[in-house]
Design a protein around this motif. Structure first.
Motif, PDB file in Angstrom:
ATOM      1  N   HIS A  49       3.611   3.474  -9.008  1.00 35.10           N
ATOM      2  CA  HIS A  49       2.651   4.525  -9.331  1.00 35.10           C
ATOM      3  C   HIS A  49       3.313   5.673 -10.088  1.00 35.10           C
ATOM      4  O   HIS A  49       2.649   6.425 -10.791  1.00 35.10           O
ATOM      5  CB  HIS A  49       2.006   5.064  -8.048  1.00 35.10           C
ATOM      6  CG  HIS A  49       1.317   4.003  -7.249  1.00 35.10           C
ATOM      7  ND1 HIS A  49       1.934   3.301  -6.244  1.00 35.10           N
ATOM      8  CD2 HIS A  49       0.063   3.489  -7.331  1.00 35.10           C
ATOM      9  CE1 HIS A  49       1.074   2.424  -5.728  1.00 35.10           C
ATOM     10  NE2 HIS A  49      -0.052   2.518  -6.367  1.00 35.10           N
ATOM     11  N   LYS A  74      -5.382  -4.029   1.392  1.00 36.90           N
ATOM     12  CA  LYS A  74      -4.563  -3.223   0.485  1.00 36.90           C
ATOM     13  C   LYS A  74      -3.267  -2.756   1.133  1.00 36.90           C
ATOM     14  O   LYS A  74      -2.370  -2.264   0.466  1.00 36.90           O
ATOM     15  CB  LYS A  74      -5.395  -2.061  -0.051  1.00 36.90           C
ATOM     16  CG  LYS A  74      -6.280  -2.591  -1.188  1.00 36.90           C
ATOM     17  CD  LYS A  74      -7.432  -1.729  -1.541  1.00 36.90           C
ATOM     18  CE  LYS A  74      -8.199  -2.374  -2.699  1.00 36.90           C
ATOM     19  NZ  LYS A  74      -9.502  -1.743  -2.933  1.00 36.90           N
ATOM     20  N   GLY A 112       0.791  -1.222   0.000  1.00 29.05           N
ATOM     21  CA  GLY A 112       0.000   0.000   0.000  1.00 29.05           C
ATOM     22  C   GLY A 112       0.825   1.275   0.000  1.00 29.05           C
ATOM     23  O   GLY A 112       0.331   2.339   0.371  1.00 29.05           O
ATOM     24  N   MET A 113       2.098   1.168  -0.419  1.00 29.61           N
ATOM     25  CA  MET A 113       2.923   2.370  -0.496  1.00 29.61           C
ATOM     26  C   MET A 113       2.690   3.074  -1.835  1.00 29.61           C
ATOM     27  O   MET A 113       2.434   2.425  -2.842  1.00 29.61           O
ATOM     28  CB  MET A 113       4.410   1.998  -0.414  1.00 29.61           C
ATOM     29  CG  MET A 113       4.774   1.167   0.791  1.00 29.61           C
ATOM     30  SD  MET A 113       4.296   2.020   2.319  1.00 29.61           S
ATOM     31  CE  MET A 113       4.277   0.614   3.450  1.00 29.61           C
ATOM     32  N   ARG A 114       2.804   4.376  -1.835  1.00 31.80           N
ATOM     33  CA  ARG A 114       2.833   5.114  -3.099  1.00 31.80           C
ATOM     34  C   ARG A 114       4.230   4.906  -3.665  1.00 31.80           C
ATOM     35  O   ARG A 114       5.208   5.494  -3.202  1.00 31.80           O
ATOM     36  CB  ARG A 114       2.541   6.587  -2.869  1.00 31.80           C
ATOM     37  CG  ARG A 114       2.378   7.404  -4.144  1.00 31.80           C
ATOM     38  CD  ARG A 114       1.880   8.815  -3.853  1.00 31.80           C
ATOM     39  NE  ARG A 114       0.560   8.811  -3.257  1.00 31.80           N
ATOM     40  CZ  ARG A 114      -0.594   8.731  -3.948  1.00 31.80           C
ATOM     41  NH1 ARG A 114      -0.567   8.670  -5.270  1.00 31.80           N
ATOM     42  NH2 ARG A 114      -1.747   8.710  -3.327  1.00 31.80           N
ATOM     43  N   MET A 142      -5.868   6.009  -4.469  1.00 33.40           N
ATOM     44  CA  MET A 142      -4.767   5.223  -5.039  1.00 33.40           C
ATOM     45  C   MET A 142      -5.118   3.744  -5.133  1.00 33.40           C
ATOM     46  O   MET A 142      -4.749   3.065  -6.079  1.00 33.40           O
ATOM     47  CB  MET A 142      -3.501   5.418  -4.195  1.00 33.40           C
ATOM     48  CG  MET A 142      -2.269   4.723  -4.751  1.00 33.40           C
ATOM     49  SD  MET A 142      -0.784   5.026  -3.731  1.00 33.40           S
ATOM     50  CE  MET A 142      -1.007   3.778  -2.435  1.00 33.40           C
TER      51      MET A 142
END
Ligand SMILES: [Zn+2]
Ligand SMILES: [Zn+2]
Ligand SMILES: [Zn+2]
Ligand SMILES: [Zn+2]
Ligand SMILES: [Zn+2]
Ligand SMILES: [Zn+2]
Ligand SMILES: [Zn+2]
Ligand SMILES: [Zn+2]
Lengths: 334, 334, 334, 334
Positions: free
Chosen positions: A209, C185, A187-189, C299
């Protein structure tokens, strides 16, 4: 049994018959199914690692089937599929071991360096270095997860970052292509940082992303445009490149280095003080960390991209890895 | 009122009469009782700090009595003894402020740099930059705690170390002589690190359990003999000296830098990776951190060693500080 | 403007024309596009919340367009789409505020309780309570994320759990159906815990890896079969049910409670001591936390399941929520 | 050798001659110099502990001299002064052990319960349960630190509190009188909480900055007057008393329970949610934790208050402890 042996520092791999090893009382004998080639195996090929002796069979990304166990081994049994990674055993008696911090054991062993590894049909390993392999993952896919995989998974999950934070993965190679997947699935950007556009499409496919091409733009500036990275995971051993992205850290940002190089990076107190930043290192993990890595990989369907070679072609396979042409990990099958 | 003014970069302090300031609606007017001289005041004297304009009255270690408050100020009142430190105000509206991380405000002000400070009979400061001073501490003793004190107290208490851990304080000066006291009073095994034996006796008196003279012995080796430092608090802005003790860190050891210098230190990924080490920076603190620092100092009877000068002798006092001859903080009294 | 007003404790909502509010100098006027109905709005309907006065317009899950800003507001402007959640403003001057811990403000306000909320065509809110809404999310979807969403997202990301850990979400309702999505997530091994099989299929679809029906089996035992939960997020305010799963915690496991009920749970020191366990609470978050929640939701394409009602049907909508028949959040549109 | 033996549940101690034990290959034989009496020894006297068999010699606060080591023991040698605490050994093979979390070993042993302990002239213990004793501490003083001491020291140093925080120690007995000393020496603002004024003077002498008599005043309210406790260390196994101080926690406050009782405390989600509070347990520690405890005690000159009895008077000594009349720990000398 057949093995790929380095007989002296600087020599090529020689495929030859050697004695099949027997497990001592605290060891497990493994029939190898797959063994990843890691850049660190070059320590064996070229020499120089403390405690290394020749001849030596390298290999520390090993998956296989338990064939026999030593008399003191009660938690592993014949027929189980297991793996051995970089951390090849510990002493249980030094102070770090007594604290349960096995990875920092003062007498720790590296598989394939301090004893013969997985470039062979069989190998033995101490029982504490053995990890269970979940059914969902093939042996060839599991092998690189035992060194490349565990290193980045363990670094990421222990870094203190929170889901949603901006995480940059510097370098898209053996470690980086796994780190991108893990970071995205945590769930990291996720921001992939590379020095050309060659891997942009791949990075997005792996879950990134954002993509930054440091060949065209200033990596630190681009990271600041995204709010600054809470974590930069430096997976490639290029200290100049690492130094160049320090200013891409955001508030409380951490530069986490997993690629072992002795070449210094440069960072000033002022750079770290403004915004409470830090630079840190992370070393692989233990057999339990391997199990966690594999379970997470199975749960999230994370796989390494691999190229398989038969053990006989080890010299060719090794060269491809050293030439940085493999996409991305090479796995030997005996 | 009387003030010590720097009229242009590179100039001396000029003692002169200037208008007594009036508090704007969010400000507090303070009648100064004591103001510490800090090395960072040299930014004003020599110029170069972003946003600095002349003429300027420096001083960011200010203790005094509230004389008047602006119309929007309800939490401070005339007669209270208060202080102002390095962090001189924040905007409440930028993203770090909205997160409550005032020290990283994008529009933050430094007292004595972005507005006139405490080298004067009076000063004004925004209400959010004001800290309460406990009765137990004299104004002259409290002043240096608002910058030198808070920086090391805050760095130590937020470093994650546990009581009993080995903490090395590198540099026994304005910051270091306070850090030794704080570390010892926090139950740390405190190691003073200096480049000569001159301050050995003093260090022990301040609470250090061990003393390392890096002029005679290798600092990193000596720290390893003590088990390795969990924390090295680098208080002196000498990057070479800092670089030289990195290998004195123990497992999970952290190098924490509080002295603002842009000169880089050198450290390799390998050095940090082995033993999961880190290098980090820490920037002073907010008014609440100042209050915590002062309360802890009062509770533990921690005091700075100071030399007092009348405001008129500011040039002499400043020179003594710059020549590194003060033991250890200089405090001006108007 | 039209609004749904509670005129006295215990009364129904009355749809009526009231004066359109004007923003005071630190406020923002919002033209409401959507407002979620939250169980806590019942505090207004039935009375009893400290500081509540009548008549009152409830609503603390509000999304709309900035129509006008007060004279001191510089960081919001007409035309922006913004939201207001449970945390409706803080004082900036109390000690928690001075520490940047706004959620614990001693003078904090709740939107729709201490001032009129979003069950109306317009509302005003203090500038510090405003969050930006990302384009990717519709107003109706964003609304419940400002209370139900932020609460569980913020609880999860700040809980200290690591990716791959076993996280149980107890209760699949307004909070739980979001928590399951977020946990999955974030890379957690996500376990949905419910008292019947009704929501099993849904839970899996939301991302749950496992499902436990406590109507059929012992929840604690089932969690232990999965290795024990590192985190149990208790989203439903049923203290008996919470008490019954405490023994499902694994080593270092944490029971984290987000549903506000004053009914005690029971847990013995021994239960927590063995395995170093803990029980803790988590309160929603600030406007910045809302922004983080919304960005993460955009996101990861996390959405609440909602049922929309026109403002005129507020009594019907509210009853459906109170009867626990909504799937899962009700959103009013003026 | 002479030993104090419990022959059946509910029986008295019988002083008798028994065979001197021999160390097996992983064990160490210790000539006992001192053995603390702990309330948990009553598990042996009265029965009921899982895995306990009779006859049994209790004692898990043992200090003595290594007399002989088993053939696999290389890190301990004849003549060393060593100790054994509550944690009496672990298996190295279960999952918690493989993670290095020995205290949570699934097959862990308690000294004096699962094997004979220190109420005797000699005892044996597994090598992993042995701790080194620093010279500065006498055997009689060291003994109680191996259970009472380690429990509170380890709980405090791992609690996440920072120097200067308000720490309340509830209960001034065997654990509490040590906790007060440790907390004060860690730089905590230390509050002693007792149900009468009897120990007020003593508490101050041990380092407490504040004293609360819950017999006269509401403990929770008094703690709030001090700003709220960041930590309440509950050292006495009285769940009602513990429940009564929960509301004395400040923001982010933690109730940490070290006294093993199965009687539940009551706490509501709302109580913990407001202010992000928590309730947690902490279990003693390993041999390395014992060493840390002893080193810290030596460094800070922390000593238990003890009453010494010859082994022959074990029944009298034990009764004094059970009657809560000892001040504060009873130590047997063979
Ligand atoms: Zn490797
Ligand atoms: Zn070891
Ligand atoms: Zn300063
Ligand atoms: Zn700001
Ligand atoms: Zn709500
Ligand atoms: Zn406030
Ligand atoms: Zn005990
Ligand atoms: Zn075990």
């Amino acid at each position: 049994m057949k093995a790929a042996v380095i007989e002296k520092a600087g020599g090529d791999f020689i495929i030859k018959e050697v004695d099949k090893p027997s497990p001592s009382k605290n060891e497990v004998l493994i029939k190898v199914e797959a063994c990843g080639i890691c850049h660190s195996d070059n320590f064996v090929k070229e020499g120089g690692f403390p405690g290394l002796e020749y001849p030596r069979i390298p290999g520390h990304e090993v998956v296989g089937i338990v064939e026999e166990v030593g008399e003191n081994v009660s938690n592993w049994e014949k027929g189980q599929r297991v793996g051995v990674g970089w951390h090849g055993g510990h002493c249980f008696e030094c102070d770090p071991c007594r604290r349960g911090d096995f990875i920092n054991c003062e007498n720790g062993k590296v598989s394939g360096i301090h004893y013969d590894g997985g470039y062979a049909e069989y190998m033995t390993a101490p029982k504490e270095a053995i990890a269970n392999i979940p059914e969902e993952i093939s042996s060839a896919d599991a092998a690189p997860l035992l060194c490349a995989g565990i290193t980045v998974y363990n670094a990421l999950r222990n870094s203190g970052i929170r889901a949603g934070d901006v995480v940059a993965v510097q370098g898209i190679g053996g470690l980086g292509h796994l780190a991108i997947q893990y970071a995205a699935k945590m769930g990291m950007r996720t921001v992939a940082v590379s020095h050309s556009n060659d891997k942009q499409e791949l990075a997005k496919k792996l879950g990134a992303h954002h993509f930054i091409n440091t060949g065209e733009k200033d990596g630190a500036e681009e990271l600041q445009k995204l709010g600054g990275a809470k974590l930069i995971l430096a997976t490639a051993p290029h200290s100049d490149a690492i130094t160049s992205v320090v200013d891409g850290l955001g508030i409380d940002g951490k530069l986490l280095m997993v690629a072992a190089t002795g070449e210094p990076i440069e960072v000033s107190p002022m750079q770290l003080l403004m915004g409470r930043k830090s630079a840190a290192g992370w070393p692989s993990g233990t057999a339990m960390d391997s199990e966690d890595t594999l379970k997470f990989s199975a749960m999230t369907d994370t796989k390494p991209m691999i190229e398989e070679f038969p053990l006989d072609k080890v010299n060719e396979a090794f060269k491809k890895m050293m030439d940085n042409k493999a996409r991305f990990r090479v796995v030997l099958k005996p």
